[in-house]
Design a protein around this motif. Sequence first.
Motif, PDB file in Angstrom:
ATOM      1  N   PHE A  86      48.950  43.329  28.204  1.00 42.50           N
ATOM      2  CA  PHE A  86      49.342  41.597  28.356  1.00 42.50           C
ATOM      3  C   PHE A  86      48.384  41.523  29.690  1.00 42.50           C
ATOM      4  CE2 PHE A  86      50.353  38.102  31.283  1.00 42.50           C
ATOM      5  CZ  PHE A  86      50.327  37.098  30.624  1.00 42.50           C
ATOM      6  N   LEU A  87      48.057  42.890  30.958  1.00 39.77           N
ATOM      7  CA  LEU A  87      47.927  42.189  32.170  1.00 39.77           C
ATOM      8  C   LEU A  87      45.973  42.581  31.769  1.00 39.77           C
ATOM      9  CD1 LEU A  87      49.911  43.025  34.716  1.00 39.77           C
ATOM     10  CD2 LEU A  87      48.694  41.342  34.749  1.00 39.77           C
ATOM     11  N   TRP A  88      45.722  43.838  31.270  1.00 36.11           N
ATOM     12  CA  TRP A  88      44.589  44.534  30.465  1.00 36.11           C
ATOM     13  C   TRP A  88      43.843  43.048  29.877  1.00 36.11           C
ATOM     14  CZ3 TRP A  88      41.749  48.983  31.296  1.00 36.11           C
ATOM     15  CH2 TRP A  88      42.573  50.272  32.217  1.00 36.11           C
ATOM     16  N   ASN A  89      44.459  42.511  28.970  1.00 27.48           N
ATOM     17  CA  ASN A  89      44.026  41.234  28.151  1.00 27.48           C
ATOM     18  C   ASN A  89      43.307  40.332  28.534  1.00 27.48           C
ATOM     19  OD1 ASN A  89      43.775  42.523  25.732  1.00 27.48           O
ATOM     20  ND2 ASN A  89      45.651  42.183  25.214  1.00 27.48           N
ATOM     21  N   THR A  90      44.229  39.528  29.688  1.00 19.73           N
ATOM     22  CA  THR A  90      44.150  38.696  30.975  1.00 19.73           C
ATOM     23  C   THR A  90      42.939  38.904  31.532  1.00 19.73           C
ATOM     24  OG1 THR A  90      46.491  38.204  31.196  1.00 19.73           O
ATOM     25  CG2 THR A  90      44.955  37.570  32.556  1.00 19.73           C
ATOM     26  N   CYS A  91      43.000  40.090  31.382  1.00 18.40           N
ATOM     27  CA  CYS A  91      41.376  41.019  32.457  1.00 18.40           C
ATOM     28  C   CYS A  91      40.549  40.914  31.726  1.00 18.40           C
ATOM     29  CB  CYS A  91      41.555  42.334  33.252  1.00 18.40           C
ATOM     30  SG  CYS A  91      41.114  42.048  34.250  1.00 18.40           S
ATOM     31  N   LEU A  92      40.342  40.905  30.557  1.00 18.89           N
ATOM     32  CA  LEU A  92      39.203  40.814  29.466  1.00 18.89           C
ATOM     33  C   LEU A  92      39.048  39.930  29.588  1.00 18.89           C
ATOM     34  CD1 LEU A  92      40.715  44.434  27.297  1.00 18.89           C
ATOM     35  CD2 LEU A  92      38.802  43.712  29.008  1.00 18.89           C
ATOM     36  N   LYS A  93      39.958  38.684  29.560  1.00 22.41           N
ATOM     37  CA  LYS A  93      39.302  37.590  28.701  1.00 22.41           C
ATOM     38  C   LYS A  93      38.526  36.622  29.826  1.00 22.41           C
ATOM     39  CE  LYS A  93      41.232  33.202  27.630  1.00 22.41           C
ATOM     40  NZ  LYS A  93      42.480  32.152  27.582  1.00 22.41           N
ATOM     41  N   THR A  94      38.849  37.269  31.497  1.00 23.12           N
ATOM     42  CA  THR A  94      37.692  36.673  32.359  1.00 23.12           C
ATOM     43  C   THR A  94      37.030  37.007  32.701  1.00 23.12           C
ATOM     44  OG1 THR A  94      40.615  35.880  33.459  1.00 23.12           O
ATOM     45  CG2 THR A  94      38.424  35.990  35.101  1.00 23.12           C
ATOM     46  N   LEU A  95      36.899  38.488  32.073  1.00 20.98           N
ATOM     47  CA  LEU A  95      35.335  39.163  32.760  1.00 20.98           C
ATOM     48  C   LEU A  95      34.663  39.442  31.529  1.00 20.98           C
ATOM     49  CD1 LEU A  95      36.945  42.772  33.810  1.00 20.98           C
ATOM     50  CD2 LEU A  95      35.688  41.495  34.956  1.00 20.98           C
ATOM     51  N   SER A  96      35.039  38.835  29.894  1.00 19.14           N
ATOM     52  CA  SER A  96      34.401  38.293  28.914  1.00 19.14           C
ATOM     53  C   SER A  96      33.637  37.143  28.984  1.00 19.14           C
ATOM     54  CB  SER A  96      35.578  38.552  27.873  1.00 19.14           C
ATOM     55  OG  SER A  96      36.071  37.260  28.243  1.00 19.14           O
ATOM     56  N   GLN A  97      34.371  36.471  30.191  1.00 21.89           N
ATOM     57  CA  GLN A  97      33.751  34.658  30.127  1.00 21.89           C
ATOM     58  C   GLN A  97      32.169  35.175  31.532  1.00 21.89           C
ATOM     59  OE1 GLN A  97      36.551  32.777  30.949  1.00 21.89           O
ATOM     60  NE2 GLN A  97      37.146  31.873  28.400  1.00 21.89           N
ATOM     61  N   ASP A  98      33.254  35.566  31.986  1.00 18.39           N
ATOM     62  CA  ASP A  98      32.214  35.415  33.832  1.00 18.39           C
ATOM     63  C   ASP A  98      30.899  37.096  33.527  1.00 18.39           C
ATOM     64  OD1 ASP A  98      33.367  33.258  33.994  1.00 18.39           O
ATOM     65  OD2 ASP A  98      35.098  34.429  34.781  1.00 18.39           O
ATOM     66  N   THR A  99      31.725  38.099  33.520  1.00 16.25           N
ATOM     67  CA  THR A  99      30.326  39.576  34.066  1.00 16.25           C
ATOM     68  C   THR A  99      30.599  40.056  32.695  1.00 16.25           C
ATOM     69  OG1 THR A  99      32.310  40.654  35.407  1.00 16.25           O
ATOM     70  CG2 THR A  99      30.556  38.914  36.211  1.00 16.25           C
ATOM     71  N   PRO A 100      30.970  39.794  31.337  1.00 18.81           N
ATOM     72  CA  PRO A 100      30.875  40.672  30.059  1.00 18.81           C
ATOM     73  C   PRO A 100      29.964  42.086  29.965  1.00 18.81           C
ATOM     74  CG  PRO A 100      28.965  38.947  29.738  1.00 18.81           C
ATOM     75  CD  PRO A 100      29.772  38.301  31.167  1.00 18.81           C
ATOM     76  N   GLN A 101      29.725  42.568  31.089  1.00 18.93           N
ATOM     77  CA  GLN A 101      29.183  43.911  31.116  1.00 18.93           C
ATOM     78  C   GLN A 101      30.608  44.411  31.751  1.00 18.93           C
ATOM     79  OE1 GLN A 101      27.563  41.537  32.502  1.00 18.93           O
ATOM     80  NE2 GLN A 101      27.338  42.172  34.746  1.00 18.93           N
ATOM     81  N   HIS A 102      30.801  44.072  32.723  1.00 22.61           N
ATOM     82  CA  HIS A 102      32.179  44.885  33.406  1.00 22.61           C
ATOM     83  C   HIS A 102      33.415  44.550  32.104  1.00 22.61           C
ATOM     84  CE1 HIS A 102      30.879  44.014  37.854  1.00 22.61           C
ATOM     85  NE2 HIS A 102      30.286  44.632  37.222  1.00 22.61           N
TER      86      HIS A 102
END
Length: 627
Positions: A86-102
Amino acid sequence: MVCSTLTLPPQIPTHHKPKQQQQQQTLDLITNFNTPFELKQAHALLIKTHNNASLPLPRVALICALTPSFSYAHQILQRSHEQPLFLWNTCLKTLSQDTPQHALLLFIRLLQMGIYPDQFTFSFVLKACTQLLDVRNAKTIHGYVEKLGLLRRNLVLQNMVVHVYVVCGRMSDARLVFDKMILRDVVTWNIMLTGFIKAGHVGDAYRLFSSMPERNVRSWTMMISGFVQRGRPREAVDLFWEMEREGLRPNEVTVVAVLAACAELGDLEFGKRVYHRYAAADQEGFRGNVLLCNTLIDMYVKCGCLEEGYRVFHAMEERTVVSWSSMIAGFAMHGQGEKALELYDEMIRCGVEPNHVTFVGLLHACSHMGLVDKGHEFFTIMTRDYGIVPTIEHYGCLVDLLSRAGLLEEAHEVIVNMPSSPNGVIWGTLLGGCRLHKNTVLAEEAMRHISELDPLNDGYYVVLSNIYAEAEKWEEVARVRKLMKSRGVKKTPGCSSIAIDGVVHEFEAGDETHPQAEKIFEMWEKLLVKMKGKGYVPNTSVVLLDVEDKEKEKFLFRHSEKLALVFGLINTKPGMTIRIMKNLRVCEDCHVAFKLLSAVENREIVVRDRNRFHCFKNGTCTCKDYW
């Protein structure tokens, strides 16, 4: 590498701080580090100062996972009792919007740690690929999803796969996925529709649109916009009519597209109806839409209602450079070059920086007024003061300015010294100047280049033929016509349109098929008597055929703009403005006739030809006979 040492802010001693404040400061240190070493220090401080049970270990690990301290992150997660997906997905969601390469890097870390991704994981990673236009990784993710069996039962994921291929311009891949889908919703169809329109395949888009089991406002709007973008405004308006019959209410994007179509068609009445029905009321919330107001200005200007366009411009609370540029171009097209230059000065005083479109309008204004020196000045300051590199359109305006002014050799020099290769339009502009100033030598050179660059454009052959005809070189006229025939080039007939009571009526040169043709010809004969009484003499020199003068007059009196004007006089109330759109340049005889008729019939007559607007009123034209 030397790493800086983390220290807590010195203002308050640590042992006096409230526990919640102290914990927050430590968490701030974890999320605002400069090096992996600083992160480890912050983590150590967190362990020393807080109960291990409350430590956000997975959170620290996710931050570490994006740094070279990946092994450190792995150790933290191995010691955690929490399920971290769940935490990985939360982090992925944020990064996909702001820094997709991360987000992509974090996804790789997730797989390396042996964590099993779910549908949400893949949706966030696909979003990152879409943001990056990364079709290679998108294909890899697509393969993962297919292999895990997640795609077949998840419509959201299927739509995201189609979407990423569409955005990356891979319509064949998108179509393969689309065709295999058992279930599709309106979102699926709209994604494909967007892809075809974006790729310029408006025919494919319309076939898809026609087969859609369900359409929403977005579907209709995209298809209407697609027709407008591909130069098919009539089909855009027809589709809007159909949308209204379906009972769907357009949004502001739909209205913008329809107004743009009306601008191209010159259909003022329909454009006004659409605007006042759907956008004029305050409660609709459209009036603050700058894009809508800019499109409305463009429609009024292109339909010959310059004052209405300026009224919209004046009422705007916020104006962009597009607003100013549209209005400057409008004044230029309508022969009010002085107003265009004044508006530019006002724009600069307001602190709005001009763009390349602004200078196109300014150069057009100078061209229509014959202001050669001022045009050269704008061409210079465009680059010198604003860093705008002249495009081929700017060079075309400069060539037009010089050609109209009779400076043909200078115009030719501009063309041969252009930094990029001139296109057919540039040489065609010089050819037009050669016709005005009867220079057959340069005309022939221009045509040699046009024959290579745009060999199927009938307009250029016609201009060259006219140049020869005016010089009475009938053998050369015959040669040009023979060349057109051998190349399969057909002359575009003169066509004029006029909208009355929401219906657009079109007339071609020599048209005798209109239901009111007999009335039109009878009315013309009466008008001819009045005009001749005011000194009108038919200018048969514009009929470039080797026939008798009587035959030439017959051709002359059947010009499409004359037919449209007489039709307008018959079918509108006295005093009403008549607006005509023509696909070719207005001829000299029609220009003289329209000036006389504006006075004789006490009418304002607005004609938009291929180059500009002519506003006839009280026996004069806004072009001041310079066009």
